[in-house]
Design a protein around this motif. Structure first.
Motif, PDB file in Angstrom:
ATOM      1  N   LYS A  13       5.177  -6.102   7.878  1.00 29.61           N
ATOM      2  CA  LYS A  13       5.140  -4.686   7.511  1.00 29.61           C
ATOM      3  C   LYS A  13       6.537  -4.093   7.646  1.00 29.61           C
ATOM      4  N   ARG A  14       6.991  -3.418   6.601  1.00 26.79           N
ATOM      5  CA  ARG A  14       8.250  -2.681   6.637  1.00 26.79           C
ATOM      6  C   ARG A  14       7.981  -1.302   6.039  1.00 26.79           C
ATOM      7  N   GLY A  15       7.813  -0.356   6.912  1.00 29.93           N
ATOM      8  CA  GLY A  15       7.425   0.971   6.449  1.00 29.93           C
ATOM      9  C   GLY A  15       5.992   0.948   5.958  1.00 29.93           C
ATOM     10  N   ASP A  16       5.799   1.368   4.698  1.00 29.67           N
ATOM     11  CA  ASP A  16       4.438   1.423   4.158  1.00 29.67           C
ATOM     12  C   ASP A  16       4.132   0.264   3.219  1.00 29.67           C
TER      13      ASP A  16
END
Length: 611
Positions: free
Chosen positions: A491-494
């Motif tokens: 996960k990177r941000g959204d």
């Protein structure tokens, strides 16, 4: 038009050949086509042609023929050229589709080839023999990079690389092949700072590992590193300058690779065709150093070149042995080097003086645990499934137990996934353990195992979820992602991105949609694991319909992927199958004419009876 040597009735008057049960449609069509083109109707010969096709499909380069009447019949055919082991050079012209290699010392068998594969072996043999020459006797630049406690065999290998145009350095995992080459390169650059040096490996993953290993070994040198040490490793396709069509190359015999030295790693993974292309494109005066473990799995395509060119072991001519003893300041005929061939007969081998085998493993001990298993397999000892502190054999297992054990194997990793751990930590954790299997399909193949594991531990996840491991299946040069590279979805941000670690140790991120062909890799094939290391491995050896998958090299490769813990799931039958080897005639081209070839063949007649 000349009359055929072997008279036969026109094919149209003959009944269709009844091929043995188990022969494939392709094998039968190959035999029928050759029979029509060559006007052959002898059922025995047509069946033999089908067996040759099957041999090539199983990655052998030729077929051994033991029936003297069949050999006599083949000699009478217009579609067969008869050759001898010494009949090869770079300009050899053959106008028939088949070649019979005869004049073998024990004279009770012959080798049947298609013209194409005979030419490959002939050109490779000629190129290696032409390169096997002494260049210099000066090794003074090497002296600062060796210490008194270094493995004497590593010192020998470095001296050979320093003094000869062709050097083959073989050895099992952890024997110091890369560190030996780094010391040789340091000495070579000390003496020749302007030398152009190329480093190459068969796959992108292997190339990245070699680059990392060179950087690591260079830091441990006892003397200052000279400038210009190469660390950029390329794939063989990139080395040759593969074009957009994937089949033609920028470099070849008429436009050769601009280099003075080529280091070729993971030689066991290089097939017959690629070896031929590389040697064809390499300048005649360039040094060639080949590294690899001949006990590991051979190439996916035909041939087992590294095994063929190292099967004679260390053998030295009298003059070069005396030079080695002088330069290395040691006597070769001692206990440490007891496997070195010193007799006059072996010294006539046409690759004498080129090969050095490293035997001291810094990863395993040969008399215990994983090291003992690897030692037994390298020395063709019958494997007796015996558990110990490092290895556990499981003979009675099913899919349920395997899934439970797989869950325990990945328990630390699964906990990190639930905690939304960062990419670098996940990559390090995932690389500690792996489940390996030789097959892709079936109950214990990677496809079903990965599906079952994901369903069990990530039941509600989408196609890409935090912690999903993926393996690249096709090279993408623009993205610098290569067949065998593994990454982790995070996960990177959204959004979800896929993290890969590059050759410089940096983490790079890609959107899943940008990735070339890839797949989940909680379970992976033994072939894809070649060259990797894990702390723990589950190795599943299912009873497969494709028993040609089951070989000693496959078992050896799977066993040696782990550093500390191994569980082997097996049946008694499958362990017995772990003795099959590929067959070729390449090793015969390097033998003195008086040496019987049956002393070099490691394949039995039963193993070569392909139907």
């Amino acid at each position: 038009m000349s009359e055929p040597k072997h008279p036969s009735t026109h094919p149209s008057t003959q009944q269709p050949t009844r091929y043995p049960i188990g022969s494939s449609y392709i094998d039968q069509q190959f035999a029928n086509l050759l029979g029509r083109k060559a006007n052959v109707t002898d059922t025995r010969l047509l069946i033999l042609f089908a067996k040759l096709s099957a041999a090539l499909s199983n990655q052998n380069s030729c077929l051994r023929v033991n029936d003297m009447s069949l050999i006599a019949a083949l000699r009478m055919l217009d579609c067969v050229s008869e050759m001898h082991p010494t009949d090869f050079d770079s300009n050899l012209k053959i106008s028939t589709p088949l070649v019979l290699l005869t004049d073998i010392a024990d004279s009770d068998h012959a080798l049947l080839y298609t013209e194409r594969f005979f030419q490959y072996e002939s050109r490779i043999a000629n190129a290696l023999i032409q390169r096997n020459v002494l260049l210099t006797e000066d090794i003074s630049p090497l002296q600062p990079y060796f210490e008194s406690g270094d493995d004497p065999r590593q010192r020998l290998a470095a001296i050979q690389a320093m003094t000869r145009q062709l050097t083959i350095i073989s050895g099992g995992p952890g024997t110091g092949k890369t560190s030996t080459v780094v010391k040789f390169l340091a000495g070579l650059l000390q003496a020749n700072p302007d030398f152009r040096i190329k480093l190459a490996a068969p796959t992108g993953k292997a190339a990245m590992r070699l680059g990392e290993a060179i950087l690591s070994a260079a830091k441990r040198l006892p003397a200052a590193m000279p400038s210009g040490m190469p660390t950029n490793v390329t794939t063989l396709h990139r080395l040759l300058g593969v074009r957009g069509d994937g089949h033609s190359f920028k470099y070849h015999r008429h436009h050769q690779i601009p280099t003075d030295v080529l280091i070729l790693d993971e030689g066991s993974m290089v097939d017959l065709v690629m070896f031929d292309r590389v040697l064809d494109a390499l300048p005649a005066d360039a040094r060639l150093i080949i590294l690899g473990d001949p006990s590991q799995l051979p190439s996916v395509e035909s041939g087992s070149v590294l095994a063929d060119i190292t099967c004679q072991g260390n053998c030295y001519s009298k003059d070069y042995r005396l030079l080695l003893e002088k330069l290395a300041e040691m006597t070769l005929a001692n206990t440490l080097l007891s496997n070195t061939s010193l007799n006059e007969h072996d010294s006539n081998h046409l690759l004498a003086d080129a090969h050095c085998e490293l035997k001291t493993s810094y990863r395993f001990r040969d008399n215990e645990g994983i090291g003992q298993l690897a030692f037994d397999l390298r020395n063709n000892n019958l494997l007796v499934p015996t558990s110990n502190d490092q290895v556990r054999f499981v003979a009675d297992f099913d899919a349920t137990q395997l899934m439970q054990d797989m869950g325990q194997l990945y328990t630390p990793y699964l906990q990190l996934c639930r905690d939304d751990t960062d990419a670098n930590t996940l990559i390090d954790a995932f690389d500690q353990a792996r489940l390996l299997t030789p097959i892709r399909d079936g109950e214990f193949g990677v496809t079903l195992l990965n599906q079952q594991f994901e369903t069990s531990h990530f039941p509600d996840a989408s196609a890409y979820y935090h912690g999903k491991p993926v393996m690249i299946m096709r090279n993408h040069y623009a993205l610098r992602l290569f067949n065998g590279d593994t990454g982790i979805c995070v996960k990177r941000g959204d959004r979800i991105e896929v993290a890969f670690r590059n050759g410089e140790g940096e983490t790079e991120y890609y959107l899943p949609a940008r990735l070339p062909q890839h797949e989940t890799c909680f379970a992976m094939t033994v072939h894809k694991s070649q060259g990797s290391e894990f702390d723990q491995v589950l190795l599943v050896l299912p009873k497969s319909e494709r028993e040609d998958f089951m070989s000693r090299e496959l078992l050896y490769t799977g066993i040696t992927r782990t550093r500390s813990k191994l569980i082997v799931y097996h049946t008694d039958e499958i362990i017995q199958l772990m003795s099959q080897v590929r067959f070729s005639g390449l090793s015969l081209r390097f033998l003195p004419s008086s040496k019987p070839i049956n002393t070099i063949s490691s394949a039995t007649d039963d193993q070569l009876d392909l139907f």
